[in-house]
Design an enzyme around this catalytic site. Structure first.
Site, short mmCIF file in Angstrom:
data_model
loop_
_atom_site.label_atom_id
_atom_site.label_comp_id
_atom_site.label_asym_id
_atom_site.label_seq_id
_atom_site.Cartn_x
_atom_site.Cartn_y
_atom_site.Cartn_z
N SER A 59 -9.94 -0.49 7.18
CA SER A 59 -9.34 -0.33 5.84
C SER A 59 -8.64 -1.56 5.28
O SER A 59 -8.23 -1.56 4.13
CB SER A 59 -8.37 0.85 5.83
OG SER A 59 -9.09 2.05 5.86
N SER A 93 -9.75 1.81 2.96
CA SER A 93 -8.92 2.57 2.06
C SER A 93 -7.87 1.73 1.31
O SER A 93 -7.27 2.21 0.35
CB SER A 93 -8.20 3.66 2.86
OG SER A 93 -7.32 3.07 3.82
N LYS A 127 0.85 -1.20 0.00
CA LYS A 127 0.00 0.00 0.00
C LYS A 127 0.89 1.24 0.00
O LYS A 127 1.88 1.31 0.73
CB LYS A 127 -0.90 -0.02 1.24
CG LYS A 127 -1.94 1.10 1.29
CD LYS A 127 -2.85 0.93 2.51
CE LYS A 127 -3.90 2.01 2.61
NZ LYS A 127 -4.78 1.82 3.79
#
EC number: 6.3.5.7
Length: 482
Positions: A174, A150, A75
């Protein structure tokens, strides 16, 4: 996509090389990522270089770890030396970190092959990955829908077989919510189990890094590689890290599982409710005792979170001033430069949360909002403590719905926030939570079952998840993505 152990065996037996495995992952990204848009950048040269080093070790008959030569997505809010880290924000469009995050350093040391940095909601604020400053990621099961957020890029990349495993971060859901929407395994560890050094901060008392995988065993292997004490992170727990694969047993005899009653009420999609209840019934057949548990203050998690997290974000994001790094807008005065840069650099959701946080921390409102939210946080933790006196693991739906259409909730922030209704309390209490695939709705969209453990009891989550997975076939389903 083959599992970590299978790939490791192929490497050790010299049936395939790390370069071949990496090339296959890069070709898959090349073939599907123009549709899915999981990656903000693909680090092909870096990946092949790492893979070559692994092959050289194997050629010399040197021992390699389980993650050596395994393609992984990271990420893009974890710092990677010499490789751009944007956090999905225009304000960090040109930021190249001068240091490595602890988790990516551990993966480097293990010989894992980073194939790229994955997309996310800007500064990890969002539940759909639509708040990225660069691109909107699609759900591999239906490209017109969101992957969740997210960490939507990491979840979609694993679901679309663009990498074997990936790392995400979880502040209010997330990792677990996108794992649920994309039909993969996602784990948020106990707060402090995994170092946050080098993770771009959103809400420091809630953020935690964790793994995405296609199966429970791979998630256990990846957690084992990134967990552990780190003196560079003052919130890191100094505790021995077990081999999490030792908890992977096919039976649940002797375990008591608690169903959180409050999560099956208003706002839950009937199909999700039915699918999750069927999964819970299945746990009984594996030997678990299943009881109902009440967490009466669970529902106050959402309002408490949307005071605490924005308050911490308001403080953390004050550092983006265009002086040290990131983009810079020309202006006559310093204050004008700050204002102009932030106006251009931050997206709407980030601005919204900074404004909420600044308001709740301001004189006259601090006691009424921030302090009260922290008290509610304590009460939620007490509800969990009471629950774990009776049960080993708590279960509930991961997300109230399956993947929704892109654009469906962007104009209604509150309905977007409700996507994390059942995941947020777990962060507030600092507990480990995991989402595993447990079925599909009528549109062939994945449904996730959330497992919640007591502090540092990831082992029990792995036991329940593995027993369920091995006796069902949901984890073997793949998206119809060509």
């Amino acid at each position: 996509m083959t599992s970590i152990r299978e790939l490791h065996q192929q490497l050790v037996n010299k049936e395939r090389s790390a370069v071949e495995i990496t090339t296959e992952a890069l070709e898959r990204i090349n073939a599907v990522d123009s549709k899915v848009k999981s990656f903000l950048q693909v680090t092909a040269d870096h990946a092949l270089e790492t893979a070559k080093k692994v092959d050289e070790k194997i050629a010399k008959n040197e021992e390699i770890g389980l993650l050596a030569g395994i393609p992984i997505g990271i990420k893009d809010n974890m710092c990677t030396t010499g490789i751009k880290t944007t956090c999905g924000s225009k304000i960090l469009a040109n930021f190249v970190p001068p240091y490595e995050s602890t988790v990516t350093q551990k993966l480097k040391d293990a010989g894992a092959v980073m194939v790229g940095k994955t997309n996310l909601d800007e500064f990890a604020m969002g539940s759909s990955t639509e708040n990225s400053g660069y691109q909107v990621t699609a759900n591999p099961w239906d490209l017109s829908r969101v992957p969740g957020g997210s960490s939507g890029g990491s979840a979609a990349a694993v679901a679309a077989s663009e990498c074997v495993v990936a790392l995400g971060s979880d502040t209010g859901g997330s990792i677990r919510q996108p794992a649920s929407l994309c039909g993969v395994v996602g784990l948020k560890p106990t707060y402090g189990l995994v170092s946050r050094f080098g993770l771009v901060a959103y809400a420091s008392s809630l953020d935690q890094i964790g793994p995405f995988a296609r199966n429970v065993q791979d998630a256990a292997i990846l957690l084992g590689a990134i967990a552990g004490y780190d003196p560079k992170d003052s919130t890191s727990i100094n505790t021995p890290v077990p081999d999490y694969t030792q908890f992977l047993k096919p039976s649940l005899e002797g375990l008591t599982i608690g169903v959180i009653e409050e999560t099956f009420g208003e706002g839950l999609d009937p199909v999700v409710s039915k699918t999750v209840k069927a999964a819970i019934d299945h746990l009984k057949t594996l030997g678990a005792k299943v009881v109902n548990v009440s967490c009466p203050r669970f529902r106050y998690g959402l309002p408490a979170y949307y005071i605490i997290a924005p308050s911490e974000a308001s403080s953390n994001l004050a550092r983006y001033d265009a002086v040290k790094y990131g983009i810079r807008e020309d202006a006559d005065t310093l204050i004008d430069m700050y204002t102009k840069t932030r106006a251009v650099g931050f997206g709407n959701e980030v601005k919204r949360r900074i404004m909420i946080g600044t308001y709740t921390l301001s004189a006259g409102y601090y006691d009424a909002y921030y302090l009260k939210a922290q008290k509610v946080r304590t009460l939620i933790k007490q509800d969990f403590d009471a629950g774990f006196e009776k049960v080993d693991v708590l279960v509930c739906p991961t997300s109230p719905t399956t993947a929704f259409k892109a654009g469906e909730k962007t104009s209604d922030p509150l309905s977007m926030y409700l996507s994390d209704l059942t995941t947020i309390p777990v962060n507030l209490a600092g507990l480990p939570g995991m989402s595993i695939p447990c079925g599909f709705d009528d549109n062939n969209l994945p449904v996730g079952l959330q497992l919640i453990g007591n502090v540092l009891e990831e082992g029990k989550l792995f036991q329940v998840a593995y027993a369920y997975e091995q006796s069902t076939d949901w984890h073997n389903q793949v998206p119809p993505l060509q």
